[in-house]
Structures are given as C-alpha cells and as structure tokens.
Design a protein around this motif. Structure first.
Motif, PDB file in Angstrom:
ATOM      1  N   ALA A  33       0.520  -1.094  -0.064  1.00  0.00           N
ATOM      2  CA  ALA A  33       0.135  -0.006  -0.254  1.00  0.00           C
ATOM      3  C   ALA A  33       0.665   1.082  -0.218  1.00  0.00           C
ATOM      4  CB  ALA A  33      -0.762   0.151   1.586  1.00  0.00           C
ATOM      5  N   ALA A  36       0.757   4.063  -2.848  1.00  0.00           N
ATOM      6  CA  ALA A  36      -0.901   4.341  -3.270  1.00  0.00           C
ATOM      7  C   ALA A  36      -1.198   5.100  -1.628  1.00  0.00           C
ATOM      8  CB  ALA A  36      -1.578   3.243  -2.891  1.00  0.00           C
ATOM      9  N   GLY A 155      -3.233  -7.530  -0.132  1.00  0.00           N
ATOM     10  CA  GLY A 155      -3.307  -6.294  -0.327  1.00  0.00           C
ATOM     11  C   GLY A 155      -3.351  -5.533  -1.635  1.00  0.00           C
ATOM     12  N   THR A 158      -6.992  -6.055  -3.711  1.00  0.00           N
ATOM     13  CA  THR A 158      -7.904  -5.154  -3.052  1.00  0.00           C
ATOM     14  C   THR A 158      -7.726  -3.496  -3.164  1.00  0.00           C
ATOM     15  OG1 THR A 158      -6.858  -5.083  -1.103  1.00  0.00           O
ATOM     16  CG2 THR A 158      -8.713  -6.208  -1.030  1.00  0.00           C
ATOM     17  N   ILE A 159      -6.870  -3.665  -3.091  1.00  0.00           N
ATOM     18  CA  ILE A 159      -6.058  -1.728  -3.091  1.00  0.00           C
ATOM     19  C   ILE A 159      -6.382  -1.040  -4.589  1.00  0.00           C
ATOM     20  CG2 ILE A 159      -3.972  -0.096  -3.298  1.00  0.00           C
ATOM     21  CD1 ILE A 159      -3.184  -1.803  -0.646  1.00  0.00           C
ATOM     22  N   TRP A 164      -6.387   2.325  -0.970  1.00  0.00           N
ATOM     23  CA  TRP A 164      -5.670   1.769   0.024  1.00  0.00           C
ATOM     24  C   TRP A 164      -6.524   1.366   1.324  1.00  0.00           C
ATOM     25  CZ3 TRP A 164      -5.336   3.924   4.692  1.00  0.00           C
ATOM     26  CH2 TRP A 164      -6.464   5.602   4.491  1.00  0.00           C
ATOM     27  N   SER A 165      -7.550   2.087   1.698  1.00  0.00           N
ATOM     28  CA  SER A 165      -7.672   2.181   2.547  1.00  0.00           C
ATOM     29  C   SER A 165      -8.973   0.471   2.575  1.00  0.00           C
ATOM     30  CB  SER A 165      -8.974   3.074   3.038  1.00  0.00           C
ATOM     31  OG  SER A 165     -10.316   2.718   2.209  1.00  0.00           O
ATOM     32  N   GLY A 167      -7.625  -3.020   2.349  1.00  0.00           N
ATOM     33  CA  GLY A 167      -6.538  -3.594   2.954  1.00  0.00           C
ATOM     34  C   GLY A 167      -6.595  -3.678   4.375  1.00  0.00           C
TER      35      GLY A 167
END
Length: 471
Positions: A33, A36, A155, A158-159, A164-165, A167
């Motif tokens: 992350a 990002a 991660g 999903t990111i 970014w949130s 994960g």
C-alpha cells in the motif's frame, strides 16, 4: 492447502491459528500500500515508511509486557482484548484522514498484533495434547507464512480495485470474525485459567519500549539527522537502565531467574540469528531478481512468493517431524538445512537463473520451519505453565529483533559487497557477485546457532544437577 484434521476438530486451535494469520497480515499487507498512500496523502517516501516502522516498533516494544500481562490476568482475556484492539485499530487505519493519524492507528494495531503473534505459542499446550504440540506449533508457523504470502497479493488486489483503505478494512473484518469466534469458543475458560500473582513493572516497560524504539530507529534511519551513530549509544544506555530496573523491581517485567536460565537465553539467541537470516531473502532478493536477473515487478512478486508458500506447505509436516523424532533432534537438522540452503542461494541463481533461485527457496524455507517449530517446542518445555506467557513474549521479541536487524544489516552487507556500484547498479555481474558474497557470509549466523545448540544438552544436565542439589 488443507488444514490438518486436528484443526477441524478443535475450534480453539482454529482461533489461535487465525490469530497468527491476522497478526502476520498486519505486517505484510501494508507493504504493497505504500505507493498508493504516498499518492493519496501527497507524502514523501520517508514519511510513508513509518506506516511499516510504526507497526514493527509497536509489536517489538510491547510483546514482552503483554506476555507478562497474560500471565497475571489470564491468557484468554488478553487474547480477546488483543483481537478487539487489532480489529478496532484496523478500522481506524481504514478511516484515517492523514498520514500521521494512520501512523498512530498503526501503533495501536501493532500492540494488538503483538498479542496475536505471541499468545498462540504459549496457549497451544492448553488446547492440544502433549503428543500433538509439535504439529500444532507447525500449524502456527504455517499460518504465519500464509499471512506473509497472502499480504502483498491480497493487498494489491483490494487496493487496485477499491483503494488503499480496503486492505485495512479487510483485515479488520477478519479480526472481528475471529473476535466473535474467540468469545464463543473460550466462554467460561478464563475463570478457570491459572494466573500468576504480581503486577506489571510499568517503569521497566517504558524503558524497554524506549530502548527497542531507538534500536529500531537506528536500524532504519539511514543517514538522517538521527542516524545509528547517535541512536546506538542511547539504545545501549536505555538497555542498561532496563537491566538495572529488572534487578531492583519487586515484580520485574522479565523475571531475572527466567533470563538467567542459560537454556532459555540460548534458545532466544538462536531464534534471533535465524530470523535475521529469514528477513534477508525479502530485503536482498529483489535486487538480484531485478538488477541481476532482469525480471519485472510482476515476475519478482511471483518468484518471491515461492518462499512463503513453501513455508506454508512445510509448516505442519515440520511440526509432525518434531512430534515423531523429538524437538531436540530436529533443531540441528533444521539449522543444517538452512546452512545448505543459504549456500545454494548464493550459488545456484548465478548458474541456473530464476529456476535456480526458486529451487533454493524450496530447499531453504523448510529448514526455517523445522527449526522454528522445534526450537519453540524445546523452549516452552523449560518453564512452568504460569511463565509461558512471558516466555512466548520473549520468543516474539527475539523474532522481531531479528526481523529489524535483518532488514537493515543484510541490506547494509549487500551494499558493502556491492561497493561503489551501488548507485549505478547497472552491471548484472556485479550484482550477482555482491549477492553471492552476502549469502555466503550469512551462513555464519545459522552456523553459530548450530554450534550453540551443541551446548544445550550439557546445560540441561547442569540444570538438573543443580536442582537435585537444591533439594
């Protein structure tokens, strides 16, 4: 990979294994992350790095105190509190409006993560029969490896899709599920749990937290205004003050008798040496794969996943070997495999390329799993039940110190071997030469642990003689 039938029949073991998984995800998930986060908050890379550093420092600084707290008020209570703190702080991370608030939330997430990575080791003997302890330890090692392997891929997925949130939200929801399961599974257990009298040495906890924090900063600060030359002397003074406090305190954070046990000290030192080497494949490997072998980022991710996936597959079999042949016999075998694997890692990638790198990870990582399962089992057998919480914390502490040391020291060793070519880093031959030198030198660490293990039977015999004389 299927979980062993032992876990299906034992929901308490599922909770402990899941806790280890979530704690490991807390470390590995955030790494992907960072770019990002830099874009989202318009933050510089050094600032964003504290998202990782804050978690690692929090885990390392709190893990011993939390182990002691578990001995005093009960391991089940602390496990549930740890799950609740981890879940809440994970959701706070997902909602953080700034990089500074995210770092603060990561500190609390790291404190919860310390519980999730330390207590399963000490509680395992209370949820499985003695003959299955090694297998259960292997399962915990598997879950730790799965978390390390899943973190970047989960991660990244999903990111890329949700930001970014996502994960942090995903790992927080998983912790909430485990929290619900833990409350239902362990209901009524805490009242019957054995506890130890005493209180927490808060001054000692503060000194230890400060010492570990400055140590971690010295290992990650680079050449900034607070570099190792300034921080290491401060770290030494703080550790000396902590040692003084432990001798003077009526209820020390780390019992002097426990630390004075030479077998425990030996096990902790060996654990630190091996985990330092474990981190080396993560921090030095990408240089060889990218600059030495010419791989792109996607290919590097696939190759790097071979190690954690091999650990995940080999964790439970390593535990079963420990149960069958005895932990004391498996420790040196695991160390020998690590030494051979490191030597192969230094040589085979230069001869066979990517295939050689992957093959050596398949050879090397089971050695880590065999050693960790066996060494943890041997170590936990040396103390009474009411001291296993703090001892599991010490094992976690030595592991995290190894990770911090490995992340910095092995990179520094590689840079030293690379010499002036570090900045340009355009010659694959120079990269390969530095990589080979680094891992040939790294074999000294497990070799030192192997030599130390030769003294363990003699120390055990001496301890038995002293106990008989005391009677």
């Amino acid at each position: 990979m299927k979980l062993p039938s032992l876990a299906f029949r034992n929901p308490e073991l599922v909770v402990l294994a899941g806790s280890m998984l979530v704690g490991s995800l807390g470390i590995s998930l955030a790494t992907v992350a960072l770019p990002a986060l830099a874009r989202a908050f318009s933050a510089a890379i050094p600032s964003v790095q504290w998202v990782i550093i804050a978690y690692l420092v929090a885990v390392t600084a709190s893990i011993v105190a939390l182990g002691r707290l578990a001995d005093i008020i009960g391991q089940t209570r602390v496990l549930i509190l740890g799950l609740a703190l981890f879940a809440g702080s994970s959701l706070a991370c997902a909602l953080a409006p700034s990089i500074s608030s995210l770092v603060v939330a990561r500190v609390f997430q790291g404190i919860g993560g310390a519980v999730l990575m330390a207590l399963p080791v000490s509680m395992i003997r209370t949820v499985v029969v003695k003959e299955k302890t090694g297998s259960a330890m292997g399962l915990l090692g598997t879950m730790s490896a799965v978390g390390t392997a899943l973190g970047p891929s989960l991660g990244g997925l999903t990111i890329e899709r949700y930001g970014w949130s996502a994960g942090f939200l995903a790992v927080g929801l998983l912790a909430c599920m485990l929290l619900t399961m833990a409350i239902a599974t362990f209901a009524g257990r805490s009242s019957a749990e054995k506890t130890a009298p005493g209180s927490i040495d808060w001054l000692g906890s503060i000194l230890l937290a400060l010492a570990l924090s400055t140590y971690a900063l010295s290992m990650t600060s680079g050449n900034g205004p607070l570099d190792a030359r300034a921080l290491l002397p401060i770290t030494a003074v703080l550790f000396a003050l902590f040692a003084w406090r432990q001798k003077a305190a009526a209820s020390p954070l780390v019992p002097v008798a426990l630390v004075a046990n030479r077998r425990i000290g030996l096990s902790l030192g060996m654990n630190l040496l091996v985990t330092t080497v474990m981190m080396s494949t993560l921090v030095v490997g990408p240089y060889m794969l990218s600059l030495g072998l010419g791989l792109g980022e996607a290919s590097i991710g696939l190759v790097m996943a071979v190690g954690p996936l091999t650990s995940a597959v080999s964790g439970v079999p390593s535990g079963r070997l420990t149960d069958r042949y005895g932990a004391a016999r498996m420790v040196p075998l695991g160390l020998l495999q690590i030494i051979i694997g490191l030597a192969a890692l230094a040589i085979l990638p230069r001869l066979l390329g990517v295939w050689g790198y992957g093959l050596t990870l398949v050879l090397l990582t089971p050695g880590f799993q065999i050693f960790l399962a066996a060494n943890n089992t041997v170590t936990m057998q040396t103390v009474a039940e009411d001291k296993r919480g703090v001892l599991s914390g010490l094992l976690g502490l030595s592991r995290n110190l190894g990770f911090v040391t490995g992340a910095s020291a092995m990179s520094a060793l590689f840079a030293y071997n690379l010499g002036p070519a570090e900045r340009a880093a355009t010659d694959p031959t120079l990269i390969a030469h530095a990589f080979t030198g680094t891992f040939l030198m790294a074999t000294a660490l497990p070799l030192l642990a192997l030599l130390a293990d030769l003294f363990r039977p003699r120390l055990a015999e001496t301890d038995r003689e002293q106990q008989q004389e005391a009677r």
